[in-house]
Design a protein around this motif. Structure first.
Motif, PDB file in Angstrom:
ATOM      1  N   GLU A  32       0.846  -1.198   0.000  1.00 22.63           N
ATOM      2  CA  GLU A  32       0.000   0.000   0.000  1.00 22.63           C
ATOM      3  C   GLU A  32       0.881   1.247   0.000  1.00 22.63           C
ATOM      4  O   GLU A  32       1.742   1.411   0.878  1.00 22.63           O
ATOM      5  N   GLY A  34       1.051   5.146   0.642  1.00 23.76           N
ATOM      6  CA  GLY A  34       0.256   6.121   1.406  1.00 23.76           C
ATOM      7  C   GLY A  34      -0.644   5.383   2.381  1.00 23.76           C
ATOM      8  O   GLY A  34      -1.841   5.640   2.473  1.00 23.76           O
ATOM      9  N   CYS A  35      -0.039   4.481   3.168  1.00 21.08           N
ATOM     10  CA  CYS A  35      -0.808   3.545   4.014  1.00 21.08           C
ATOM     11  C   CYS A  35      -1.314   4.181   5.299  1.00 21.08           C
ATOM     12  O   CYS A  35      -2.106   3.575   6.008  1.00 21.08           O
ATOM     13  N   GLY A  36      -0.849   5.407   5.625  1.00 16.35           N
ATOM     14  CA  GLY A  36      -1.218   5.982   6.923  1.00 16.35           C
ATOM     15  C   GLY A  36      -0.776   5.055   8.040  1.00 16.35           C
ATOM     16  O   GLY A  36       0.371   4.607   8.088  1.00 16.35           O
ATOM     17  N   ASP A  58       4.577   5.110   3.778  1.00 14.75           N
ATOM     18  CA  ASP A  58       3.936   6.414   3.967  1.00 14.75           C
ATOM     19  C   ASP A  58       5.010   7.469   4.217  1.00 14.75           C
ATOM     20  O   ASP A  58       6.030   7.192   4.852  1.00 14.75           O
ATOM     21  N   LEU A  59       4.727   8.682   3.727  1.00 15.81           N
ATOM     22  CA  LEU A  59       5.648   9.804   3.907  1.00 15.81           C
ATOM     23  C   LEU A  59       5.781  10.228   5.354  1.00 15.81           C
ATOM     24  O   LEU A  59       6.792  10.785   5.751  1.00 15.81           O
ATOM     25  N   ALA A  85       8.467   6.148   3.549  1.00 14.83           N
ATOM     26  CA  ALA A  85       9.044   6.314   2.202  1.00 14.83           C
ATOM     27  C   ALA A  85       8.025   7.052   1.338  1.00 14.83           C
ATOM     28  O   ALA A  85       6.837   7.123   1.669  1.00 14.83           O
ATOM     29  N   GLY A  87       5.943   7.449  -2.201  1.00 15.78           N
ATOM     30  CA  GLY A  87       5.444   6.690  -3.345  1.00 15.78           C
ATOM     31  C   GLY A  87       6.079   7.138  -4.651  1.00 15.78           C
ATOM     32  O   GLY A  87       5.977   6.440  -5.664  1.00 15.78           O
ATOM     33  N   SER A 103      -5.153   4.024  -1.364  1.00 16.75           N
ATOM     34  CA  SER A 103      -6.435   4.349  -0.732  1.00 16.75           C
ATOM     35  C   SER A 103      -6.399   5.778  -0.191  1.00 16.75           C
ATOM     36  O   SER A 103      -5.631   6.068   0.738  1.00 16.75           O
ATOM     37  N   HIS A 104      -7.177   6.646  -0.803  1.00 15.56           N
ATOM     38  CA  HIS A 104      -7.301   8.038  -0.345  1.00 15.56           C
ATOM     39  C   HIS A 104      -5.964   8.767  -0.240  1.00 15.56           C
ATOM     40  O   HIS A 104      -5.748   9.548   0.686  1.00 15.56           O
ATOM     41  N   VAL A 105      -5.087   8.488  -1.184  1.00 17.57           N
ATOM     42  CA  VAL A 105      -3.792   9.203  -1.172  1.00 17.57           C
ATOM     43  C   VAL A 105      -3.632  10.127  -2.384  1.00 17.57           C
ATOM     44  O   VAL A 105      -2.975  11.156  -2.294  1.00 17.57           O
ATOM     45  N   TYR A 108      -3.516  14.033  -2.718  1.00 19.00           N
ATOM     46  CA  TYR A 108      -2.353  14.815  -2.277  1.00 19.00           C
ATOM     47  C   TYR A 108      -1.310  14.970  -3.381  1.00 19.00           C
ATOM     48  O   TYR A 108      -0.279  15.589  -3.155  1.00 19.00           O
TER      49      TYR A 108
HETATM   50  C1  LIG Z   1      -5.832  10.155   4.053  1.00 19.29           C
HETATM   51  S1  LIG Z   1      -4.415   9.216   4.454  1.00 19.29           S
HETATM   52  C2  LIG Z   1      -4.935   7.593   3.911  1.00 19.29           C
HETATM   53  C3  LIG Z   1      -4.305   6.517   4.715  1.00 19.29           C
HETATM   54  C4  LIG Z   1      -4.678   5.095   4.294  1.00 19.29           C
HETATM   55  N1  LIG Z   1      -4.356   4.848   2.914  1.00 19.29           N
HETATM   56  C5  LIG Z   1      -6.147   4.811   4.536  1.00 19.29           C
HETATM   57  O1  LIG Z   1      -6.928   4.749   3.583  1.00 19.29           O
HETATM   58  O2  LIG Z   1      -6.508   4.659   5.718  1.00 19.29           O
HETATM   59  C6  LIG Z   1      -3.255   9.674   3.172  1.00 19.29           C
HETATM   60  C7  LIG Z   1      -1.836   9.267   3.498  1.00 19.29           C
HETATM   61  O3  LIG Z   1      -1.020   9.435   2.321  1.00 19.29           O
HETATM   62  C8  LIG Z   1       0.278   9.830   2.739  1.00 19.29           C
HETATM   63  N2  LIG Z   1       0.982  10.398   1.571  1.00 19.29           N
HETATM   64  C9  LIG Z   1       0.734  11.561   0.922  1.00 19.29           C
HETATM   65  N3  LIG Z   1       1.572  11.709  -0.119  1.00 19.29           N
HETATM   66  C10 LIG Z   1       2.377  10.614  -0.132  1.00 19.29           C
HETATM   67  C11 LIG Z   1       3.469  10.186  -0.959  1.00 19.29           C
HETATM   68  N4  LIG Z   1       3.911  10.918  -1.988  1.00 19.29           N
HETATM   69  N5  LIG Z   1       4.067   9.009  -0.668  1.00 19.29           N
HETATM   70  C12 LIG Z   1       3.656   8.263   0.388  1.00 19.29           C
HETATM   71  N6  LIG Z   1       2.640   8.614   1.200  1.00 19.29           N
HETATM   72  C13 LIG Z   1       2.007   9.773   0.945  1.00 19.29           C
HETATM   73  C14 LIG Z   1       0.022  10.799   3.873  1.00 19.29           C
HETATM   74  O4  LIG Z   1       1.151  10.937   4.717  1.00 19.29           O
HETATM   75  C15 LIG Z   1      -1.184  10.125   4.574  1.00 19.29           C
HETATM   76  O5  LIG Z   1      -0.769   9.292   5.637  1.00 19.29           O
END
Ligand SMILES: C[S@@+](CC[C@H](N)C(=O)[O-])C[C@H]1O[C@@H](n2cnc3c(N)ncnc32)[C@H](O)[C@@H]1O
Length: 197
Positions: A32, A34-36, A58-59, A85, A87, A103-105, A108
């Motif tokens: 995943e 952007g796994c939060g 996740d960042l 890390a 994405g 999922s929901h990333v 951003y």
């Molecule tokens: C709204 S949360 C969604 C978390 C998880 N996917 C879920 O559905 O429960 C979005 C996540 O994406 C991460 N994120 C944003 N840009 C990113 C990138 N370029 N690489 C990795 N993670 C990223 C954020 O840090 C945040 O934790």
């Protein structure tokens, strides 16, 4: 307490859609981006009783830290692996995963970043691998959509056509829309699966 409840709830809600859309079985490896806190990964693996590799990147250091502490709650199965890390440049070798989840990333990400992330997803997928992706869709008017984007500190929301185009440009085929519901919000999601074969 509230954090733990939200963690469980979002995992339960989205893991069902994820398993159905991807036709996931227990031996399938999942990355995943952007796994939060890893709630979707954790709930998915628990539901499938999977022992396959489940890795989240996740960042955010804070999100990954919180994910680790939730995963270490008593009685938990072996935790999923979460690492900090981007994405945009995954610290992962080529062709190692069956499924990549976003999922929901993507709200951003700029268009250019989305393109890069989808290419990275493609790179780390096995030849018969699949991508599964969902995000809030634009709502009613550009003004309301703009407000949601602002509230989420996001970049943009994309509609079905735009997302389909981005996935196609990155080389994904057999694009199939599916339904993902966020029960506590009054707007819907746009969701796709796509494959490399
Ligand atoms: C709204 S949360 C969604 C978390 C998880 N996917 C879920 O559905 O429960 C979005 C996540 O994406 C991460 N994120 C944003 N840009 C990113 C990138 N370029 N690489 C990795 N993670 C990223 C954020 O840090 C945040 O934790």
């Amino acid at each position: 307490m509230v954090g733990r409840f939200i963690f469980r709830l979002s995992g339960v809600v989205y893991s069902g859609s994820f398993i159905r859309a991807a036709g996931l079985a227990s031996g399938v490896s999942v990355l995943e981006i952007g796994c939060g806190m890893g709630s979707v990964l954790t709930a998915t693996r628990r539901r499938l009783r999977s022992t396959a590799t489940y890795l989240g990147v996740d960042l955010s250091i804070q999100m990954v830290r919180q994910g680790h502490s939730r995963a270490l709650e008593p009685g938990r199965q072996k935790p999923v692996s979460l690492v900090v890390a981007s994405g945009l440049s995954l610290p992962i070798g080529n062709s190692g995963f069956d499924v990549v989840l976003l999922s929901h990333v993507i709200k951003y990400l700029t268009d250019e970043q989305l393109n890069k992330v989808l290419w990275e997803a493609k790179r780390v997928l096995k030849p018969a691998g699949r991508v599964v992706l969902w995000e809030f869709s634009p709502v009613l008017t550009a003004r309301i959509t703009g407000l949601i984007v602002k509230c989420c500190h996001a970049e943009k929301l994309r509609g079905t056509l735009e997302l389909r185009r981005a996935l196609k440009t990155a080389g994904f085929r057999n694009l199939r829309p599916f339904r993902v519901v966020t029960p506590w919000l009054p707007w819907s999601n746009v969701a796709f699966t796509g494959s490399l074969d």
